[in-house]
Write an enzyme that holds these catalytic residues in place. Structure first.
Site, mmCIF file in Angstrom:
data_model
loop_
_atom_site.group_PDB
_atom_site.id
_atom_site.type_symbol
_atom_site.label_atom_id
_atom_site.label_comp_id
_atom_site.label_asym_id
_atom_site.label_seq_id
_atom_site.Cartn_x
_atom_site.Cartn_y
_atom_site.Cartn_z
ATOM 1 N N HIS A 189 42.427 18.609 -46.715
ATOM 2 C CA HIS A 189 43.241 17.858 -45.763
ATOM 3 C C HIS A 189 42.992 18.369 -44.330
ATOM 4 O O HIS A 189 42.735 17.588 -43.415
ATOM 5 C CB HIS A 189 44.724 18.004 -46.131
ATOM 6 C CG HIS A 189 45.657 17.228 -45.245
ATOM 7 N ND1 HIS A 189 46.214 16.030 -45.627
ATOM 8 C CD2 HIS A 189 46.120 17.488 -43.997
ATOM 9 C CE1 HIS A 189 46.984 15.584 -44.648
ATOM 10 N NE2 HIS A 189 46.950 16.450 -43.647
ATOM 11 N N GLU A 190 43.044 19.673 -44.160
ATOM 12 C CA GLU A 190 42.870 20.244 -42.812
ATOM 13 C C GLU A 190 41.439 20.063 -42.327
ATOM 14 O O GLU A 190 41.207 19.837 -41.137
ATOM 15 C CB GLU A 190 43.283 21.721 -42.794
ATOM 16 C CG GLU A 190 44.709 22.018 -43.256
ATOM 17 C CD GLU A 190 45.775 21.185 -42.567
ATOM 18 O OE1 GLU A 190 45.536 20.692 -41.465
ATOM 19 O OE2 GLU A 190 46.863 21.005 -43.168
ATOM 20 N N HIS A 196 40.911 16.738 -40.780
ATOM 21 C CA HIS A 196 41.434 16.584 -39.415
ATOM 22 C C HIS A 196 40.378 16.876 -38.345
ATOM 23 O O HIS A 196 40.547 16.476 -37.193
ATOM 24 C CB HIS A 196 42.645 17.495 -39.192
ATOM 25 C CG HIS A 196 43.933 16.904 -39.682
ATOM 26 N ND1 HIS A 196 44.324 15.625 -39.352
ATOM 27 C CD2 HIS A 196 44.913 17.425 -40.463
ATOM 28 C CE1 HIS A 196 45.503 15.384 -39.921
ATOM 29 N NE2 HIS A 196 45.880 16.453 -40.602
ATOM 30 N N GLU A 236 47.170 11.557 -39.772
ATOM 31 C CA GLU A 236 47.730 11.996 -41.052
ATOM 32 C C GLU A 236 47.381 11.071 -42.228
ATOM 33 O O GLU A 236 47.140 11.525 -43.335
ATOM 34 C CB GLU A 236 49.248 12.172 -40.938
ATOM 35 C CG GLU A 236 49.658 13.278 -39.974
ATOM 36 C CD GLU A 236 49.006 14.627 -40.271
ATOM 37 O OE1 GLU A 236 48.420 14.784 -41.351
ATOM 38 O OE2 GLU A 236 49.068 15.505 -39.398
#
Ligand code: ZN
Length: 729
Positions: free
Chosen positions: A479-480, A483, A502
């Protein structure tokens, strides 16, 4: 804490007058003192004003001569129209950074739409003081407004950049005989527009200019949300000094930095993705349009490690006894809100069996990747971009370091360390070029309020991800990592459109994680369907238990991206404490992207996504930039009834469950893995209902460990320290 904000209002004001003048570079020079819990020092800001904000391309820049270039000047007696007002809705052809100052023919109405009033009231500032929009013409001085709170500003001065030896090379004159304000501004103007291939020289000049002597103090004033600076007689942004130095210190309670202890009990400080971003760390221009580069020198006691958003893997320089200094920089312009720092007694974690996997793995291109290797045509302002560097585009695993308190060494070695290379590699296989050249990962202190946070070159992970097997750690890491593309390299131009970072990161974490685990397509689909079931439950709960107005992903509708004449705006609900616990932007955004990927088919969707990344990296976007380009790029037969307007209506501008999603979930059959999880959940519920004292005598219930970590844990939030996983960016 000094806060005059009306508690009934929860909008975050963005005060900086970015329509008049833009920060291009920050030089921070700071001392971190754990005794007093204060960070103290100077920040030097280098500005650009006038129509030079426009996209730079190639090295064919126009000579910048503020004294003669009439176009560079603000015509202050005329009303100054808002440059950032979105006049290009539904057009993906124009780029986010294309805007002009005082653009003729661009009528702005946003000053009348209430935004302006909102921030004035929110900040408790009388309108007579904030006259940039309407009253600051004619004889009054130009007012520079920076976002700032919880800071003690001690001194503001103009920097005499003309005093830097050798700086005359940047100007046309062989020798600087008559030093004037215009000449100094001309030097800064040349400096901030140096071509990308001269970035080292540029950084060096910035550093030397930042140490040049002052040449006159500037008047300043502070209030709850801003720092205002003026120079007597400087009536326009063009006349205002383009290099200024601010001496200041943070306050221990400042909301941008958290002073605490790490898991080993040693003091540390870090920026924690607060809703007020970095404005209590340094005065800055908060609106995302102010994309800047930065460099920072930070000194602390020698026992501390300083980690920061910087593209160099800094090593400490020993200064006087017991003190060391760390220097970081970035060459890619990004919003100041993305800057992150963490100082503590962290230890670098290395795998037990030392491999050289943090050296760049390079390999030749596979056919599927060839489509995004058309280097050299980037839409962003000029900087040394990795997408234009053939060896960077093929780098699957970027160099990385992992830091944590020493007591977490075993946990890091068990789970995190071996997950980093496969997750980075999976991301590269899905999206292509890593936008950032290197990565630090830090296990943050126990009071960190979410599972993770991504910033340029640094990811914060909660200690919670180190528990259990690899699923929680792997998905959060993915997830990170996602980003880096969505949230950082491609940012939302209006922070109310949080789903643009997000929603994408939540959707991509499943895709990356399936690749990192090397699942076959069927297994990947089962796992992703299970995650969809869990998120569906969560979304239904959230929709039932949250205010309707906070369930809307694009609450400002057609006004999304609008700002006042000066560039100021407010982020709706930006300070609402409830928002921290809401996941609606993650979940509805995720379901929209999943819906689009299913409609198009994965191959088409991800090929498009790579193309989108190639077009928009280094820029800010609105929802329509993505949707418009997507619909233009899919064949007619797959488009069916989809249109930007329909997607806005069904998914982004309504509260509650989107209709298409409701229909899909009602029609959809549960996958095998989801059924297994349901059985496990039943077992847990039965066990929880048993009277406590008899529990031990009962026959031991057999739990499926793998199934638990895949799904059950997510249904029982108490099983985890933190289940509200939120990354603020
Ligand atoms: Zn580029």
């Amino acid at each position: 804490m000094d806060t005059k904000l009306d508690p009934s209002r929860d909008d975050l004001p963005l005060m900086a007058n970015t329509s008049h003048i833009l920060v291009k570079h920050y030089v921070l020079d700071l001392d971190v003192d754990f005794e007093s819990q204060i960070i103290e020092g100077t920040i030097v800001l280098f500005f650009e004003s006038g129509n030079r904000f426009q996209k730079q391309s190639g090295s064919t820049k126009e000579p910048c001569r503020s004294e003669s270039n009439e176009a560079c000047r603000f015509r202050m007696p005329e009303p100054c129209h808002s440059p950032v007002t979105d006049t290009r809705t539904f057009s993906s052809k124009t780029r986010s950074n294309d805007f002009t100052i005082c653009g003729k023919g661009e009528k702005d109405t946003s000053g009348k739409d209430g935004n302006h009033d909102n921030w004035e009231q929110a900040s408790g500032i009388s309108s007579s003081k904030y006259c940039c929009d309407t009253g600051n013409h004619g004889s009054e001085d130009f007012l520079l407004v920076l976002d700032c709170c919880d800071l003690s500003v001690l001194k503001v001065e103009e920097v005499d950049v003309a005093a830097v030896p050798g700086i005359e090379k940047l100007t046309r004159s062989p020798k600087l005989t008559v030093v004037s304000e215009e000449l100094r501004n001309q030097i800064v103007c040349e400096l901030v527009t140096l071509p990308a291939d001269r970035w080292r020289e540029q950084l060096d000049y910035y550093a030397r200019c930042s140490q040049a002597p002052g040449c006159g103090e500037l008047l300043f004033d502070t209030d709850t949300w801003s720092l205002q600076i003026r120079k007597t007689g400087a009536q326009t942004a063009t006349d205002f000094p383009h290099a200024i130095r601010i001496r200041y210190s943070t306050k221990p309670q400042g909301r941008s930095v958290t002073w605490t202890s790490d898991q080993s009990g040693r003091p540390c400080v870090y920026t924690m993705g607060s809703p007020i971003n970095n404005r209590a760390l340094f005065p800055c221009q908060e609106p995302p349009v102010a994309m800047s580069t930065w460099q920072a020198t930070v000194r602390a006691a020698a026992s501390f490690v300083v980690l920061m958003s910087g593209e160099n893997s800094a090593k400490p320089t020993q200064l006087r006894e017991g003190c060391s200094s760390w220097h970081y920089y970035v060459t890619m312009p990004m919003p100041a809100s993305t800057f992150t720092i963490a100082v503590g007694s962290w230890t670098e974690m290395k795998p037990e069996t030392c491999s050289s996997n943090d050296l760049a793995a390079e390999r030749s291109l596979s056919p599927s990747e060839a489509d995004f290797r058309y280097v050299g045509i980037c839409g962003h302002m000029e900087y040394p971009c990795r997408f234009q560097n053939p060896s960077a585009t093929t780098q699957e695993i970027i160099p990385h370091r992992v830091f944590a308190p020493v007591c977490l060494k075993a946990a890091c070695q068990e789970t995190l360390l071996q997950l980093v290379p496969p997750c980075l590699s999976a991301a590269h296989r899905v999206l292509g070029t890593h936008p950032f050249s290197r990565l630090d990962i830090l296990i943050v202190p126990g009071n960190f309020p979410s599972l993770g946070m991504a910033s340029p070159h640094i990811i914060f992970l909660s200690q919670s991800v180190l528990t259990g097997n690899s699923h929680l750690c792997g998905t959060r890491l993915c997830h990170e990592i996602a980003h880096a593309w969505f949230g950082l390299a491609i940012g939302a131009r209006d922070w109310t459109e949080e789903w643009l970072s997000e929603g994408f990161a939540t959707h991509l974490e499943d895709v990356f994680w399936a690749k990192a685990q090397q699942l076959d397509p069927h297994e990947a689909q089962e796992q992703q369907e299970l995650k969809a079931c869990l998120r569906w439950c969560r979304l239904q709960d959230e929709v039932r238990n949250s205010p309707e107005e906070m369930q809307v992903l694009r609450p400002n509708k057609e006004k999304t991206g609008h700002v006042s004449d000066s560039g100021s705006s407010v982020v709706k609900h930006g300070l609402n404490p409830e928002k921290v616990f809401m996941q609606v932007h993650y979940l509805k955004g995720y379901f929209l992207l999943r819906f689009l990927a299913q409609r198009l088919g994965d191959d088409t969707y991800f090929a498009f996504l790579r193309k989108f990344v190639h077009t928009f990296h280094g820029q800010l976007i609105l929802s329509q930039d993505f949707l418009q380009m997507l619909l233009e790029n899919i064949p007619e037969e797959k488009r069916l009834e989809l249109s930007v307007e329909n997607i806005f209506r069904d998914w982004l501008e309504s509260s509650g469950i989107p209709q298409p999603l409701q229909r899909e979930r009602q029609a959809g059959a549960e996958c095998g893995l989801a059924r297994q999880v349901s059985v496990e959940v039943e077992k847990w519920i039965r066990m929880n209902r048993r009277p406590r004292k008899r529990k031990r005598r009962e026959t031991e219930q057999v739990f499926e460990k793998d199934i638990f970590w895949l799904g059950t844990a997510h249904m029982f939030p108490a099983c985890q320290n933190v289940m509200s996983g939120r990354s603020s960016f």
